[in-house]
Scaffold this active site. Structure first.
Site, short mmCIF file in Angstrom:
data_model
loop_
_atom_site.label_atom_id
_atom_site.label_comp_id
_atom_site.label_asym_id
_atom_site.label_seq_id
_atom_site.Cartn_x
_atom_site.Cartn_y
_atom_site.Cartn_z
N CYS A 19 55.74 15.34 41.97
CA CYS A 19 54.66 15.07 41.02
C CYS A 19 54.94 13.93 40.03
O CYS A 19 54.06 13.10 39.81
CB CYS A 19 54.23 16.36 40.31
SG CYS A 19 55.46 17.61 40.11
N ARG A 29 66.58 20.74 46.47
CA ARG A 29 66.85 21.69 45.39
C ARG A 29 68.16 22.41 45.70
O ARG A 29 68.35 22.89 46.83
CB ARG A 29 65.70 22.70 45.22
CG ARG A 29 64.41 22.04 44.77
CD ARG A 29 63.28 23.02 44.57
NE ARG A 29 62.02 22.31 44.35
CZ ARG A 29 60.82 22.89 44.28
NH1 ARG A 29 60.73 24.20 44.42
NH2 ARG A 29 59.74 22.16 44.09
N GLN A 58 57.49 18.63 51.73
CA GLN A 58 56.23 19.26 51.32
C GLN A 58 55.03 18.46 51.81
O GLN A 58 55.07 17.23 51.87
CB GLN A 58 56.16 19.35 49.80
CG GLN A 58 57.20 20.25 49.16
CD GLN A 58 57.09 20.22 47.65
OE1 GLN A 58 57.04 19.16 47.04
NE2 GLN A 58 57.03 21.39 47.04
N ASP A 98 52.50 17.53 50.21
CA ASP A 98 52.23 17.55 48.77
C ASP A 98 51.14 16.54 48.42
O ASP A 98 51.12 15.43 48.95
CB ASP A 98 53.52 17.18 48.02
CG ASP A 98 53.54 17.69 46.61
OD1 ASP A 98 52.64 18.46 46.24
OD2 ASP A 98 54.46 17.31 45.87
N HIS A 132 48.42 15.26 44.93
CA HIS A 132 47.98 15.39 43.55
C HIS A 132 46.63 14.70 43.40
O HIS A 132 46.46 13.55 43.84
CB HIS A 132 49.00 14.80 42.59
CG HIS A 132 50.31 15.54 42.64
ND1 HIS A 132 51.32 15.20 43.50
CD2 HIS A 132 50.72 16.63 41.96
CE1 HIS A 132 52.33 16.05 43.34
NE2 HIS A 132 51.98 16.93 42.43
N LYS A 136 47.92 28.57 38.42
CA LYS A 136 47.79 28.16 39.81
C LYS A 136 47.11 29.23 40.64
O LYS A 136 47.23 30.42 40.38
CB LYS A 136 49.16 27.83 40.41
CG LYS A 136 50.17 28.98 40.37
CD LYS A 136 51.50 28.56 40.97
CE LYS A 136 52.52 29.68 40.86
NZ LYS A 136 53.81 29.36 41.50
N HIS A 192 47.82 19.80 41.27
CA HIS A 192 48.93 19.82 42.23
C HIS A 192 48.51 20.75 43.37
O HIS A 192 48.11 21.88 43.12
CB HIS A 192 50.19 20.40 41.59
CG HIS A 192 50.61 19.77 40.30
ND1 HIS A 192 51.81 19.11 40.15
CD2 HIS A 192 50.00 19.72 39.09
CE1 HIS A 192 51.92 18.69 38.91
NE2 HIS A 192 50.83 19.05 38.24
#
Length: 666
Positions: free
Chosen positions: A355, A384, A402, A404, A406, A490, A536
């Site tokens: 992000c 991570r 991901q 992912d 935004h 979320k 997100h």
């Protein structure tokens, strides 16, 4: 104290009773059937023992076995206590620590006197537990003075319990529960009235593992005994069947059998994808790209390593640093990148999420209100530093990618953008055969942003789900207090797989915090700068975990479009080798992933081997098929006899069946 207290029942009726009356006595006054069925009570919403005295005006609802969530939690909590009592009976000198209920059972952590427990100990412990249950020992609550309890634990040699009790706040009400007259444990409760309320055939001890006292590896190693507990044997049998089925579907086992991937110590938490496994990845990636292209997203690629100052500004440094891989930044001052500052910020970090990098892309150039919504997508590789003990196949890894994205949008666009995302997620999950429930995770205790921002963000997500028609019992709509991210509430998608397990996968978050902290803005219609709202969102979550879920959902029998090898042409006799190659070439030309098996092995051996590898279509050819231009088709998992087809029929059939669901629908 008043001589009378008022008990308000769920139907609105009020009963006046003396202080100290128990829920069990109120149930008996209503009727003998209810008295027999009642196992606990909710008193002003709090779960109470059926025999606990009530000393004030309250709203009371009696709990029976029909209230399955409460009944299961009570039973599992009791099973944990019975487990602890059984272990101390069989292994004198063992110290007890903690034993909570879990989603499907219970566990208890012990400090054995002589040796760690092993799974060979479990049958004897189970037998002793059944003896305690059969004894129908009363479970009685006692409020006890803190110092008295500490002294009792110390005198009994229970050093772990004494340590825990000593750290509880002065003045806090402490309670213990007695099992008959010869055993007790410190516990908040509640519990059933006696051990005999448990079904002795509704539990099973499952495994033993090590666990550190209070989860700290600097502390003593304990023996943790796990069990599964239910209300009756039928529920237990159903659960054990599910566990057996889950073991058959274990993605680690199937991944090895199907030659999809492997994991090894040289790269803890990272996946070595084999060619067949990476075919599944590539098909999913292509599928997702078609989906996001059609939904108006723009794909980007961002750096793996970023300056710690960026993570500090975003708030992730303080929240996630212990799970970030960091490296010192020894580069001297560079004009075009700004000076390297001293102290803690002289660090670079592998990105744990995408992000902040997407905000930096948004900030390049002036954005107008006309540019919004701007949907930025990335197949973003993240890292991570998960603890070794938490790693689990593809489900929990250190390096992951991901799907992912935004969405930067105006306030007036939020509800429609979230609604559109709900529709996109619904279509994608349906393509994989998943049903799902939707949860709204609300503000956590520690968070950034104002209360007004959180109020607004939570309401927008509620309104969007309502606009999508998904806030209904059919979709398992539920709100989860305290489970939001530190910067945003979320929506969560919890998928249900083929054997009834749930997996939290997709999510969308409505965030006003990060645009503020990273100074993202756009020029609004009034000519002033405004902050965009940042949504997100992810659907797969991570490719690794989603592939693991798919392997287990399908038990390795992937839909044809995802199958690494879609067909194998196997010969019965060597005379058919040339024809087998011809069949394979025709299938390859039609876009089918096909292999030949020309080995000098019996056909039944070949069939078994390719079935284990979960090849969906096996085409058997011999001398007769070569002469007639046909193949004999064997479908994976089909009990039907093989079907003889012409080569043209086979090519046409597989071309249609091998289409991805979005292409087939189109």
């Amino acid at each position: 104290m008043s001589a009378i207290i008022k008990i308000t029942l769920p139907d609105g009726s009020v009963r006046e009773v003396a202080p100290g009356t128990t829920a069990g006595e109120i149930a008996a006054a209503i009727g003998p059937g209810l008295a027999k069925a009642a196992i606990a009570a909710r008193v002003d919403g709090e779960l109470y023992d059926i025999g606990r005295p009530i000393d004030r005006d309250v709203a009371l609802a009696l709990v029976t076995a029909k209230d399955e969530a409460d009944a299961l939690d009570l039973a599992r909590h009791d099973f944990a206590h019975v487990l602890a009592e059984a272990v101390q009976s069989l292994f004198p000198g063992t110290q007890i620590t903690f034993g909570p209920s879990t989603d499907d059972g219970f566990y208890y952590d012990f400090a054995p006197k002589d040796r760690p427990f092993t799974e060979e100990d479990l049958p004897a412990i189970e037998a002793e537990m059944r003896r305690i249950i059969a004894a129908d020992k009363a479970l009685k609550r006692e409020v006890i003075d803190r110092d008295t309890l500490i002294a009792q634990w110390a005198a009994a040699g229970e050093t772990f319990k004494a340590e825990w009790a000593a750290e509880l706040p002065q003045g806090e009400e402490l309670t213990v529960y007695h099992s008959g007259s010869d055993w007790y444990d410190m516990c908040r409760g509640p519990h059933l009235a006696s051990t005999g309320k448990l079904d002795p055939n509704a539990f099973k001890l499952t495994r033993v593992s090590g666990a550190y006292w209070r989860g700290d590896q600097k502390n003593a190693m304990l023996s943790r005994v796990y069990g599964t507990g239910w209300l009756n044997k039928k529920q237990l049998d159903a659960h054990l069947f599910k566990l057996e089925e889950a073991a058959k579907r274990d993605h680690r086992k199937l991944g090895q059998e199907m030659d999809l991937f492997h994991l090894q110590a040289e790269a803890h938490g990272s996946v070595f994808w084999h060619p067949k496994g990476y075919i599944i990845w590539r098909e999913l990636e292509a599928y997702m790209r078609r989906a996001i292209d059609g939904a108006g997203y723009r794909e980007v690629k961002t750096p793996q390593v970023m300056d710690a100052r960026q993570w500090e500004q975003s708030g992730h440094w303080g929240k996630y640093r212990e799970n970030m891989f960091v490296i010192p930044d020894e580069v001297p001052n560079v004009e075009d990148e700004g000076p390297v500052i001293s102290g803690e910020a002289d660090w670079m970090a592998l990105k744990p999420m995408n992000c902040p990098a997407h905000v930096l892309i948004f900030r390049q150039g002036i954005k107008s209100y006309r540019d919004l919504p701007l949907r930025i997508y990335e197949n973003g590789c993240c890292h991570r530093n998960e603890p070794h003990g938490a790693l689990h196949g593809l489900m929990r890894v250190r390096q992951f990618t991901q799907d992912d994205a935004h969405i930067f949008c105006r306030e007036d666009q939020i509800v429609e953008e979230v609604r559109a995302f709900c529709a996109l997620a619904d279509r994608i999950y349906a393509h994989f055969g998943f049903t799902y429930s939707i949860k709204l995770a609300l503000r956590p205790e520690k968070r950034f942003g104002t209360e007004a921002m959180w109020d607004q963000a939570e309401d927008e997500l509620r309104n969007a789900v309502a606009a999508a028609g998904l806030n209904t019992p059919e979709y398992g709509w539920e709100e989860l207090p305290g489970e939001g991210a530190f910067y945003a509430p979320k929506l969560e998608w919890h998928l249900t797989d083929a054997i009834g397990r749930t997996w939290q996968v997709g999510t969308i978050q409505s965030d006003r915090v990060l645009p503020e902290r990273l100074d993202a803005n756009y020029v609004a219609e009034d000519g002033d700068k405004h902050r965009p709202v940042m949504l997100h969102r992810a659907i797969f979550g991570s490719y690794e975990r989603f592939i693991g879920i798919l392997i287990e959902h399908y038990a390795g029998k992937m839909p044809l479009w995802l199958a690494p090898v879609q067909a194998v042409v196997a010969t019965i006799v060597s005379d058919a080798d040339g024809y087998a190659v011809e069949v394979a070439e025709r299938l390859k030309a039609a876009g089918i992933r096909v292999e030949t098996d020309l080995r000098n092995e019996k056909i039944n051996y070949k069939v078994r081997e390719h079935s284990l590898a979960k090849v969906p279509n096996l085409f058997v050819v011999g001398k007769r098929e070569a002469e007639e231009g046909t193949v004999a088709l064997r479908r994976l998992g089909s009990d039907q006899h093989q079907k003889v087809m012409t080569l043209d029929e086979v090519v046409a059939m597989l071309k249609d069946e091998a289409l991805a669901p979005d292409l087939a629908a189109g």
